[in-house]
Design an enzyme around this catalytic site. Structure first.
Site, PDB file in Angstrom:
ATOM      1  N   LYS A  95      -6.659  -6.617   9.880  1.00  8.63           N
ATOM      2  CA  LYS A  95      -6.406  -6.636   8.430  1.00  8.63           C
ATOM      3  C   LYS A  95      -5.386  -7.709   8.084  1.00  8.63           C
ATOM      4  O   LYS A  95      -4.678  -8.209   8.967  1.00  8.63           O
ATOM      5  CB  LYS A  95      -5.903  -5.259   7.992  1.00  8.63           C
ATOM      6  CG  LYS A  95      -4.549  -4.876   8.595  1.00  8.63           C
ATOM      7  CD  LYS A  95      -4.225  -3.410   8.350  1.00  8.63           C
ATOM      8  CE  LYS A  95      -2.924  -3.041   9.026  1.00  8.63           C
ATOM      9  NZ  LYS A  95      -2.712  -1.582   9.067  1.00  8.63           N
TER      10      LYS A  95
ATOM     11  N   ARG B 267      -0.472   9.880   3.188  1.00  5.97           N
ATOM     12  CA  ARG B 267      -1.006   8.690   2.537  1.00  5.97           C
ATOM     13  C   ARG B 267      -2.491   8.937   2.305  1.00  5.97           C
ATOM     14  O   ARG B 267      -2.844   9.701   1.425  1.00  5.97           O
ATOM     15  CB  ARG B 267      -0.707   7.472   3.438  1.00  5.97           C
ATOM     16  CG  ARG B 267      -0.895   6.143   2.798  1.00  5.97           C
ATOM     17  CD  ARG B 267      -0.452   4.990   3.700  1.00  5.97           C
ATOM     18  NE  ARG B 267      -1.230   4.865   4.937  1.00  5.97           N
ATOM     19  CZ  ARG B 267      -1.077   3.883   5.820  1.00  5.97           C
ATOM     20  NH1 ARG B 267      -0.173   2.946   5.626  1.00  5.97           N
ATOM     21  NH2 ARG B 267      -1.809   3.832   6.909  1.00  5.97           N
TER      22      ARG B 267
ATOM     23  N   HIS C  60      -3.429   9.312  11.435  1.00  7.50           N
ATOM     24  CA  HIS C  60      -2.482   8.202  11.569  1.00  7.50           C
ATOM     25  C   HIS C  60      -1.067   8.748  11.730  1.00  7.50           C
ATOM     26  O   HIS C  60      -0.641   9.608  10.967  1.00  7.50           O
ATOM     27  CB  HIS C  60      -2.570   7.314  10.317  1.00  7.50           C
ATOM     28  CG  HIS C  60      -1.876   5.983  10.448  1.00  7.50           C
ATOM     29  ND1 HIS C  60      -2.128   5.101  11.481  1.00  7.50           N
ATOM     30  CD2 HIS C  60      -0.944   5.379   9.676  1.00  7.50           C
ATOM     31  CE1 HIS C  60      -1.378   4.012  11.318  1.00  7.50           C
ATOM     32  NE2 HIS C  60      -0.648   4.165  10.238  1.00  7.50           N
TER      33      HIS C  60
ATOM     34  N   ARG D  15      -6.356   2.391  17.821  1.00  6.52           N
ATOM     35  CA  ARG D  15      -6.379   1.361  16.774  1.00  6.52           C
ATOM     36  C   ARG D  15      -5.157   0.448  16.918  1.00  6.52           C
ATOM     37  O   ARG D  15      -4.201   0.546  16.166  1.00  6.52           O
ATOM     38  CB  ARG D  15      -6.358   2.023  15.376  1.00  6.52           C
ATOM     39  CG  ARG D  15      -7.546   2.929  15.081  1.00  6.52           C
ATOM     40  CD  ARG D  15      -7.533   3.366  13.612  1.00  6.52           C
ATOM     41  NE  ARG D  15      -6.238   3.873  13.226  1.00  6.52           N
ATOM     42  CZ  ARG D  15      -5.889   5.170  13.214  1.00  6.52           C
ATOM     43  NH1 ARG D  15      -6.788   6.095  13.523  1.00  6.52           N
ATOM     44  NH2 ARG D  15      -4.677   5.517  12.877  1.00  6.52           N
TER      45      ARG D  15
ATOM     46  N   TYR E 138      21.219 -24.361  -3.171  1.00  3.98           N
ATOM     47  CA  TYR E 138      21.489 -23.631  -4.411  1.00  3.98           C
ATOM     48  C   TYR E 138      22.653 -22.664  -4.250  1.00  3.98           C
ATOM     49  O   TYR E 138      22.755 -21.973  -3.227  1.00  3.98           O
ATOM     50  CB  TYR E 138      20.251 -22.826  -4.819  1.00  3.98           C
ATOM     51  CG  TYR E 138      19.081 -23.683  -5.221  1.00  3.98           C
ATOM     52  CD1 TYR E 138      19.153 -24.546  -6.307  1.00  3.98           C
ATOM     53  CD2 TYR E 138      17.878 -23.612  -4.517  1.00  3.98           C
ATOM     54  CE1 TYR E 138      18.062 -25.321  -6.671  1.00  3.98           C
ATOM     55  CE2 TYR E 138      16.792 -24.377  -4.878  1.00  3.98           C
ATOM     56  CZ  TYR E 138      16.886 -25.237  -5.959  1.00  3.98           C
ATOM     57  OH  TYR E 138      15.814 -25.993  -6.314  1.00  3.98           O
TER      58      TYR E 138
ATOM     59  N   CYS F 182      15.324 -22.446   0.169  1.00  2.00           N
ATOM     60  CA  CYS F 182      14.661 -22.902  -1.060  1.00  2.00           C
ATOM     61  C   CYS F 182      13.166 -22.574  -0.985  1.00  2.00           C
ATOM     62  O   CYS F 182      12.675 -22.089   0.025  1.00  2.00           O
ATOM     63  CB  CYS F 182      14.837 -24.407  -1.229  1.00  2.00           C
ATOM     64  SG  CYS F 182      16.553 -24.954  -1.190  1.00  2.00           S
TER      65      CYS F 182
ATOM     66  N   ASP G 255      10.632 -24.617  -0.786  1.00  2.00           N
ATOM     67  CA  ASP G 255       9.864 -25.482   0.116  1.00  2.00           C
ATOM     68  C   ASP G 255      10.668 -26.040   1.276  1.00  2.00           C
ATOM     69  O   ASP G 255      10.106 -26.726   2.133  1.00  2.00           O
ATOM     70  CB  ASP G 255       9.313 -26.676  -0.690  1.00  2.00           C
ATOM     71  CG  ASP G 255       8.734 -26.217  -2.008  1.00  2.00           C
ATOM     72  OD1 ASP G 255       7.812 -25.388  -1.971  1.00  2.00           O
ATOM     73  OD2 ASP G 255       9.231 -26.654  -3.063  1.00  2.00           O
TER      74      ASP G 255
HETATM   75  C1  LIG Z   1      -2.476  -1.190  10.380  1.00  2.00           C
HETATM   76  C2  LIG Z   1      -3.055   0.044  10.972  1.00  2.00           C
HETATM   77  C3  LIG Z   1      -3.049   0.256  12.358  1.00  2.00           C
HETATM   78  C4  LIG Z   1      -2.372  -0.677  13.338  1.00  2.00           C
HETATM   79  O1  LIG Z   1      -1.005  -0.360  13.444  1.00  2.00           O
HETATM   80  P1  LIG Z   1      -0.065  -1.154  14.482  1.00  2.00           P
HETATM   81  O2  LIG Z   1       1.260  -0.492  14.346  1.00  2.00           O
HETATM   82  O3  LIG Z   1      -0.041  -2.577  14.024  1.00  2.00           O
HETATM   83  O4  LIG Z   1      -0.670  -1.007  15.813  1.00  2.00           O
HETATM   84  C5  LIG Z   1      -3.700   1.373  12.848  1.00  2.00           C
HETATM   85  N1  LIG Z   1      -4.305   2.244  12.018  1.00  2.00           N
HETATM   86  C6  LIG Z   1      -4.307   2.082  10.675  1.00  2.00           C
HETATM   87  C7  LIG Z   1      -4.986   3.088   9.807  1.00  2.00           C
HETATM   88  C8  LIG Z   1      -3.676   0.994  10.104  1.00  2.00           C
HETATM   89  O5  LIG Z   1      -3.677   0.843   8.781  1.00  2.00           O
END
Ligand SMILES: *Cc1c(COP(=O)(O)O)cnc(C)c1O
Length: 372
Positions: A37, A135, A164, A221, A265, A312, A314
């Site tokens: 992602k 979530r 998760h 994951r 700045y 800054c 850039d």
């Molecule tokens: C981003 C994400 C992960 C990966 O998490 P890491 O900490 O980068 O390994 C796994 N599962 C879900 C649902 C995520 O959104």
């Protein structure tokens, strides 16, 4: 045209090494859903996905359907899981692009079912259970009702169950254990109701590194670990990951300023001595946090040079007074190694008050990616 030398170098060999390290931690037969992602955490989604597909990961994970569309346009063939949910008007496109949505409410399931029915197909879905992240996902009490509804949706097929972790990177594991116990109960209920998902998984990088799920599940994951960064400094000794990304530029301009001379700045850097100041073509529009002003460092000629004054849009300035022989065009490393010195993304993140994930993601489109 010739580009400015500000670039993120992506080492695809290091990505492979990290993938092999990951595979070593995952039991045989388990599925790997490699998370790509947010442009593969800034590393370049198509290039990274091609490598991971070639290495045989079972699934690729994106946050939003648009990211999945980009990968399909680039010819990626593996199953692509849309982890971050969908809106009803995206259901048709998801099916047409051959993406697999993660679903966690009955009305979305029903809309997907109708869209699949109109197309005369059966659409695979993954379902997420919320075991404590608060979530996305079905709350435990919603699991029974949701799956009762799903039974009647004949154009959907359950491929996997997800949950998760909320704090898998912490040393204290009590909450993570509770999440896994809750997940197992939900999975058992779903199986009793006659569903037989091939994959069930909860682990992200931190959990994988610590074998947190103890092989109770068969899908992982990984995200950040593939990119060679640690979810928490505590985990550094537990697995040997290779950083994939280096962020570098070259000195654009050098000047000597007298004691009392100020830089950038707000004049937040004032020279205490005759100073050599290098100006580098990278700034917050390239993703460098503005909070690194007077705090961050860069590497020049194998030595650390402090960022002098405010970052800054850039440009940044670095105080190279203590580094002999500095010249225009010298390489400056923001993240990466030079000689025997290294600045990790984790170090930059800590100085900026954030995590390496955010440092990677914010490296902007303007920074050219070079793949090696
Ligand atoms: C981003 C994400 C992960 C990966 O998490 P890491 O900490 O980068 O390994 C796994 N599962 C879900 C649902 C995520 O959104």
């Amino acid at each position: 045209m010739e580009k400015r030398p500000t670039s993120a170098t992506i080492d695809l060999g290091a990505l492979k090494t990290n993938y092999f390290q990951l595979r070593d931690r995952v039991r045989g037969g388990a599925g790997v859903l490699a998370v790509v992602k947010a442009n593969a955490y800034g590393h370049g989604d198509v290039e990274v996905a091609r490598v991971l597909e070639g290495l045989g990961c079972e699934f690729l994970g994106v946050a939003i359907p648009e990211e999945g569309a980009r990968l399909r346009e680039a010819g990626i063939k593996k199953p692509i899981i849309v982890l971050g949910g969908l809106f009803p008007n995206q259901a048709g496109d998801i099916i047409d692009l051959g993406l697999t949505p993660v679903v966690f409410d009955a009305s979305t399931a029903s809309i997907l079912n109708s869209a699949a029915n109109e197309r005369g197909t059966v659409q695979e879905i993954h379902v997420k259970i919320d075991t404590g992240m608060g979530r996305l996902g079905l709350r435990p009490e919603e699991v029974g009702p949701f799956f009762s509804r799903l039974k009647g949706l004949e154009n959907l097929r359950l491929g996997a169950l997800h949950s998760h972790f909320a704090e898998s990177e912490r040393e204290e594991k009590r909450f993570s254990e509770e999440q896994m116990t809750g997940f197992e109960s939900s999975v058992a209920l779903i199986r009793q109701m006659g569903f037989d998902p091939k994959y069930v998984g909860i682990s992200n990088s931190a959990a994988i590194i610590e074998h947190l799920d103890g092989a109770r599940f068969n899908l992982v994951r990984p995200g950040i670990m593939l990119y060679g960064s640690y979810p928490d400094g505590r985990l550094r000794g537990k697995i040997d990951l290779k950083p994939v990304l280096e962020l570098k530029t070259r000195i654009l301009h050098l000047k000597s300023i007298p004691p009392g001379g100020s830089v950038s700045y707000g004049r937040r850097f004032v020279a205490k001595r005759q100073s050599m100041i290098a100006t580098l073509p990278i700034g917050y529009a390239d993703g460098l946090p503005r909070s690194l002003g007077n705090i961050g460092e860069v590497l020049v000629r194998g030595r650390r040079a402090p960022i002098a004054g405010t970052v800054c849009m850039d440009l940044i300035m670095a105080d190279v007074t203590d580094i002999p022989g500095v010249q225009n065009g010298d390489e400056a490393v923001i993240i990466g190694s030079q000689g025997s010195e290294a600045i990790t993304a984790e170090e930059v993140a800590a100085k900026a008050g954030t995590i390496s994930y955010e440092i990677f993601c914010r490296i902007s489109q303007r920074v050219q990616r070079i793949y090696v």
